[in-house]
Design an enzyme around this catalytic site. Structure first.
Site, PDB file in Angstrom:
ATOM      1  N   ASP A  75      69.092  21.664  54.443  1.00 15.84           N
ATOM      2  CA  ASP A  75      69.342  22.323  53.171  1.00 15.84           C
ATOM      3  C   ASP A  75      69.045  23.804  53.345  1.00 15.84           C
ATOM      4  OD1 ASP A  75      69.721  19.754  52.197  1.00 15.84           O
ATOM      5  OD2 ASP A  75      67.640  19.563  51.551  1.00 15.84           O
ATOM      6  N   ASP A  87      71.978   9.795  42.779  1.00 20.04           N
ATOM      7  CA  ASP A  87      70.586  10.245  42.821  1.00 20.04           C
ATOM      8  C   ASP A  87      69.798   9.360  41.874  1.00 20.04           C
ATOM      9  OD1 ASP A  87      71.527  12.208  44.460  1.00 20.04           O
ATOM     10  OD2 ASP A  87      70.930  13.897  43.201  1.00 20.04           O
TER      11      ASP A  87
END
Length: 241
Positions: free
Chosen positions: A129, A8
């Protein structure tokens, strides 16, 4: 089973968030390029990268880092984070990534997903998600009031080439992935599914492999690597086990 170590990126650094919360982040010393090199050295062939700056701005903020990783290491990358236009997809495709992940933009506008799959065949991964069975969007700040499986049935024929399923309640928490829900998603999905969120130990990798589900393509490992709960050597062994 493909194993996707995660990177990330925020402010040019490797970071990890807990449940997608930008106020609950850990920064790591190693640069994203060096981290990718470390994964490559351990034999990993796939990487999962999220541009958190892109998620906030809707732009391909860290394109230069992605280009560097692809050209330097010849590794397959799936990249997501605020991809909201065909131009962004094109930039990533030109950079040589394997898959571009569409999330919130695809859920808010199904036509965008459909057209993207048509314009970029075999390049589009759909990122779903979910929290308590419902899809979340906008960096998990909004609940879409749409059941994950209902949405998936609606877009199943569009032609996405991969699906990344994340249980938000597990992400960054190292409580093991939601295998049960992932199996339901894999049973519904027309394309292969990647398990994401909550990997806590090497046992989670072994369990994912034991599922022996033909439509589960791989698993993403993030925080457990950075925190030392999973050693890269033992994770690499699972590649060939």
């Amino acid at each position: 089973m493909k194993i996707f170590p995660a990177i990330d990126i925020k402010d040019k650094k490797c970071v990890r968030l807990v449940k997608g919360d930008f106020n609950n982040k850990t920064e790591y010393k190693m640069s994203p390029v060096n981290q990718a090199g470390k994964y490559k050295d351990h034999g990993f062939k796939n990487l999962h990268i999220v541009d958190l700056d892109g998620a906030l701005t809707g732009e391909t903020v860290n394109l230069d880092i992605i280009e560097k990783i692809v050209s330097k290491f010849n590794i397959k990358i799936e990249i997501g984070g605020g991809v909201r236009s065909f131009e962004s997809i094109q930039r990533y495709a030109d950079a040589g990534v394997e898959k571009v992940i569409l999330g919130s933009a695809a859920i808010k506008d199904r036509n965008f997903l459909k057209e993207a799959c048509e314009k970029f065949p075999s390049k589009i991964a759909l990122g779903l998600d979910a929290k308590d069975g419902y899809l979340s969007v906008s960096g998990w700040k909004e609940n879409s009031n749409k059941l994950t499986l209902d949405y998936l049935r609606e877009v199943n024929e569009y032609g996405a080439s991969r699906l990344i399923y994340t249980d938000i309640n597990r992400d960054g928490m190292k409580q093991s992935p939601n295998f049960e829900e992932t199996i339901k998603v894999a049973s519904t999905s027309n394309c292969p599914v990647i398990i994401s969120g909550g990997v806590s130990s090497i046992n989670d990798i072994k369990k994912a492999k034991e599922l022996n589900n033909q439509n589960i393509e791989g698993i993403i490992v993030g925080k457990a690597i950075y925190d030392g709960d999973i050693k890269l050597d033992e994770l690499a062994n699972e590649l060939n086990a």
